[in-house]
Design a protein around this motif. Sequence first.
Motif, PDB file in Angstrom:
ATOM      1  N   LEU A  10      44.100  32.445  46.815  1.00 36.16           N
ATOM      2  CA  LEU A  10      44.932  32.710  45.632  1.00 36.16           C
ATOM      3  C   LEU A  10      44.470  32.668  44.252  1.00 36.16           C
ATOM      4  O   LEU A  10      44.481  33.602  43.534  1.00 36.16           O
ATOM      5  CB  LEU A  10      46.366  32.184  45.765  1.00 36.16           C
ATOM      6  N   GLU A  11      43.605  31.576  44.033  1.00 37.84           N
ATOM      7  CA  GLU A  11      42.716  31.344  42.941  1.00 37.84           C
ATOM      8  C   GLU A  11      42.026  32.426  42.797  1.00 37.84           C
ATOM      9  O   GLU A  11      41.947  33.232  41.620  1.00 37.84           O
ATOM     10  CB  GLU A  11      42.208  30.065  42.698  1.00 37.84           C
ATOM     11  N   ILE A  12      41.215  33.018  43.601  1.00 38.22           N
ATOM     12  CA  ILE A  12      40.151  34.108  43.505  1.00 38.22           C
ATOM     13  C   ILE A  12      41.125  35.410  43.465  1.00 38.22           C
ATOM     14  O   ILE A  12      40.689  36.141  42.464  1.00 38.22           O
ATOM     15  CB  ILE A  12      39.158  34.059  44.792  1.00 38.22           C
ATOM     16  N   LEU A  13      42.260  35.651  44.140  1.00 38.82           N
ATOM     17  CA  LEU A  13      43.004  36.735  43.912  1.00 38.82           C
ATOM     18  C   LEU A  13      43.519  36.931  42.614  1.00 38.82           C
ATOM     19  O   LEU A  13      43.708  38.151  42.039  1.00 38.82           O
ATOM     20  CB  LEU A  13      44.119  37.011  45.102  1.00 38.82           C
ATOM     21  N   GLN A  14      43.796  36.012  41.925  1.00 40.86           N
ATOM     22  CA  GLN A  14      44.424  35.961  40.553  1.00 40.86           C
ATOM     23  C   GLN A  14      43.514  36.372  39.700  1.00 40.86           C
ATOM     24  O   GLN A  14      43.898  37.272  38.782  1.00 40.86           O
ATOM     25  CB  GLN A  14      44.734  34.495  40.289  1.00 40.86           C
ATOM     26  N   ILE A  15      42.109  36.087  39.604  1.00 38.86           N
ATOM     27  CA  ILE A  15      41.242  36.477  38.953  1.00 38.86           C
ATOM     28  C   ILE A  15      40.771  38.038  39.153  1.00 38.86           C
ATOM     29  O   ILE A  15      40.667  39.015  38.290  1.00 38.86           O
ATOM     30  CB  ILE A  15      39.938  35.795  39.067  1.00 38.86           C
ATOM     31  N   ILE A  16      40.974  38.529  40.380  1.00 41.57           N
ATOM     32  CA  ILE A  16      40.568  39.931  40.771  1.00 41.57           C
ATOM     33  C   ILE A  16      41.780  40.748  40.515  1.00 41.57           C
ATOM     34  O   ILE A  16      41.576  41.925  39.861  1.00 41.57           O
ATOM     35  CB  ILE A  16      40.465  40.076  42.385  1.00 41.57           C
ATOM     36  N   TRP A  17      42.912  40.219  40.416  1.00 39.90           N
ATOM     37  CA  TRP A  17      44.070  40.862  40.083  1.00 39.90           C
ATOM     38  C   TRP A  17      44.075  41.068  38.594  1.00 39.90           C
ATOM     39  O   TRP A  17      44.589  42.209  38.032  1.00 39.90           O
ATOM     40  CB  TRP A  17      45.356  40.334  40.642  1.00 39.90           C
ATOM     41  N   THR A  63      24.718  44.627  42.979  1.00 37.85           N
ATOM     42  CA  THR A  63      25.699  43.600  43.075  1.00 37.85           C
ATOM     43  C   THR A  63      26.774  44.019  43.624  1.00 37.85           C
ATOM     44  O   THR A  63      27.203  45.146  43.076  1.00 37.85           O
ATOM     45  CB  THR A  63      25.865  43.156  41.340  1.00 37.85           C
ATOM     46  N   HIS A  64      27.438  43.452  44.618  1.00 34.96           N
ATOM     47  CA  HIS A  64      28.568  43.773  45.142  1.00 34.96           C
ATOM     48  C   HIS A  64      29.756  43.515  44.204  1.00 34.96           C
ATOM     49  O   HIS A  64      29.914  42.426  43.860  1.00 34.96           O
ATOM     50  CB  HIS A  64      28.811  43.067  46.415  1.00 34.96           C
ATOM     51  N   ILE A  65      30.579  44.513  43.996  1.00 32.78           N
ATOM     52  CA  ILE A  65      31.890  44.548  43.303  1.00 32.78           C
ATOM     53  C   ILE A  65      32.979  44.301  44.251  1.00 32.78           C
ATOM     54  O   ILE A  65      33.163  45.141  45.073  1.00 32.78           O
ATOM     55  CB  ILE A  65      31.850  45.576  42.390  1.00 32.78           C
ATOM     56  N   TYR A  66      34.074  43.433  43.805  1.00 35.72           N
ATOM     57  CA  TYR A  66      35.186  43.050  44.840  1.00 35.72           C
ATOM     58  C   TYR A  66      36.312  43.644  44.029  1.00 35.72           C
ATOM     59  O   TYR A  66      36.463  43.474  42.745  1.00 35.72           O
ATOM     60  CB  TYR A  66      35.326  41.642  45.046  1.00 35.72           C
ATOM     61  N   SER A  67      37.223  44.284  44.775  1.00 37.45           N
ATOM     62  CA  SER A  67      38.710  44.338  44.341  1.00 37.45           C
ATOM     63  C   SER A  67      39.651  43.815  45.432  1.00 37.45           C
ATOM     64  O   SER A  67      39.228  43.527  46.581  1.00 37.45           O
ATOM     65  CB  SER A  67      38.743  45.910  44.001  1.00 37.45           C
ATOM     66  N   ALA A  68      40.854  43.670  45.062  1.00 41.31           N
ATOM     67  CA  ALA A  68      41.879  43.207  45.818  1.00 41.31           C
ATOM     68  C   ALA A  68      42.182  44.256  47.081  1.00 41.31           C
ATOM     69  O   ALA A  68      42.263  45.356  46.774  1.00 41.31           O
ATOM     70  CB  ALA A  68      43.099  43.019  45.080  1.00 41.31           C
ATOM     71  N   GLY A  69      42.348  43.655  47.973  1.00 42.38           N
ATOM     72  CA  GLY A  69      42.709  44.469  49.349  1.00 42.38           C
ATOM     73  C   GLY A  69      44.348  44.230  49.541  1.00 42.38           C
ATOM     74  O   GLY A  69      44.609  45.035  50.459  1.00 42.38           O
TER      75      GLY A  69
END
Length: 125
Positions: A10-17, A63-69
């Motif tokens: 959730l900490e990581i998702l908060q940053i991504i969101w 560089t891989h870029i991540y977004s929320a799934g």
Amino acid sequence: MKIKPTESELEILQIIWQKGEASVREVHEQLAESKDTGYTTTLKQMQIMHTKGLLVRNEESRTHIYSAGIDEQDTQRHLLRNFVSTTFGGSSKNLVMQALGQGTPSKEELTEIRAFLDQLENKKS
């Protein structure tokens, strides 16, 4: 929703969101501001999250870029529903009373809460 993110997910998702998308380095730098964590730990966690479907990875650049799934509001609703059910026996009233008793809401916050309650009441009429 079958997936229940862990606290660190959730900490990581908060940053991504918040950012919309980010590299592992960007997520790690923001996490490192508030906790002691290694880059490889963040990398591994994000790889696991990608496997679980919590994150989507764009591999087009070096560089891989991540977004929320998963959607932020859907996740919040799901987690809150489970929390209220398990912690407060399904009672929203008990949750609100406990939350309001934990601190001293500002006058502005109380005004917003009253307006929200009025809105809820008007929907039921």
